[in-house]
Design a protein around this motif. Structure first.
Motif, PDB file in Angstrom:
ATOM      1  N   GLY A   1      35.407  16.263  17.882  1.00 53.27           N
ATOM      2  CA  GLY A   1      35.363  14.808  17.889  1.00 53.27           C
ATOM      3  C   GLY A   1      35.381  14.248  16.484  1.00 53.27           C
TER       4      GLY A   1
ATOM      5  N   CYS B   1      30.598  10.945  15.782  1.00 48.77           N
ATOM      6  CA  CYS B   1      30.680  10.696  17.228  1.00 48.77           C
ATOM      7  C   CYS B   1      29.482  11.240  17.997  1.00 48.77           C
TER       8      CYS B   1
ATOM      9  N   GLY C   1      29.381   8.586  21.624  1.00 49.54           N
ATOM     10  CA  GLY C   1      30.211   9.670  22.114  1.00 49.54           C
ATOM     11  C   GLY C   1      30.153   9.818  23.619  1.00 49.54           C
TER      12      GLY C   1
END
Length: 253
Positions: A40, A44, A213
């Motif tokens: 990611g 995040c 996230g």
């Protein structure tokens, strides 16, 4: 067989300025023997999620189950490998890899023999009386992994374990670490921001969105050459397709 169940995990941080959401309603399962990577963008919540999975942080909502039981009841089944090796410079290699055993008063003949077998299997036994400053960066990471394996955990959590290494060493150590994890039949969950690294090592990759996230996609990684090492995977024809697809996912939000 499913080893870990991650159910409805969310995490909010609180300060005098208010509440900051870090993770939002994350759900997935991890199979026994699987190598899973979490990918990611920066910030995040990847490391936050990893720390929740291994019981270092409490989620705001949700639960982590290890073989159906609450994760905090199974912390002895977990091993954690950090970004840096954190070896004690004043201890020998052998003293470093047996640190956990000494702390837990588990220096039995059986455990000592198991550690020595690990050192022998992975070409470190002749360095057992050396100090960390006498080892290369790649060797230090292997020592850190064997220190984690000394307590015989069932699942390993890896927090960007190669980020402190130069590029050439990273490629070699990726092969070493994957080989060791496979031979020891361990389940592994790794956080990384490196797409190539994730593809080369993983059976499956989870991609998180930007903060807060959330689970953006879940990608199974399958190469026609099942015996390819992480380094060899980088030259396989499937590699570019996976890279392009994951790049688009990371760039989509």
């Amino acid at each position: 067989m499913n080893l870990l169940y991650i159910n409805n995990i969310s995490k909010n941080y609180h300060s005098l300025k208010g509440e900051t959401p870090a993770l939002d309603d994350i759900n997935f399962k991890v199979e026994e023997g699987e190598f899973l990577s979490i990918l990611g963008p920066s910030g995040c919540g990847k490391s936050t999620l990893l720390n929740i999975l291994c019981g270092l942080l409490e989620p705001s909502t949700g639960e982590i189950l290890f073989k159906g039981a609450e994760i905090h009841k199974n912390l002895n089944k977990i091993g954690y490998m950090f970004q840096k090796d954190h070896l004690f410079e004043w201890d020998t290699l052998f003293e470093n890899v047996t640190l956990g055993l000494r702390i837990k008063n588990l220096m039995t003949d059986t455990n000592i023999q198991r550690v020595e077998k690990l050192l022998e299997d992975y070409d470190l036994i002749k360095f057992k009386d050396h100090y960390p400053r006498e080892l290369s960066g790649g060797m230090r990471q292997r020592v850190a992994l064997i220190r984690t394996l000394a307590l015989n955990p069932e699942v390993l959590f890896l927090d960007e374990p190669f980020s402190a290494l130069d590029y050439q060493t990273r490629l070699a150590v990726c092969d070493d670490v994957k080989s060791i994890i496979n031979k020891e039949n361990k389940t592994a969950i790794m956080v990384t921001h490196d797409i190539s690294e994730a593809i080369s090592l993983s059976d499956r990759i989870l991609v998180l969105s930007k903060r807060p996230g959330s689970l953006q996609c879940d990608v199974s990684i399958n190469f026609s050459n099942k015996e390819a090492t992480p380094f060899e995977r980088r030259t396989e024809p499937e590699f570019k397709n996976y890279f392009d697809s994951l790049w688009k996912e990371l760039d989509s939000k």
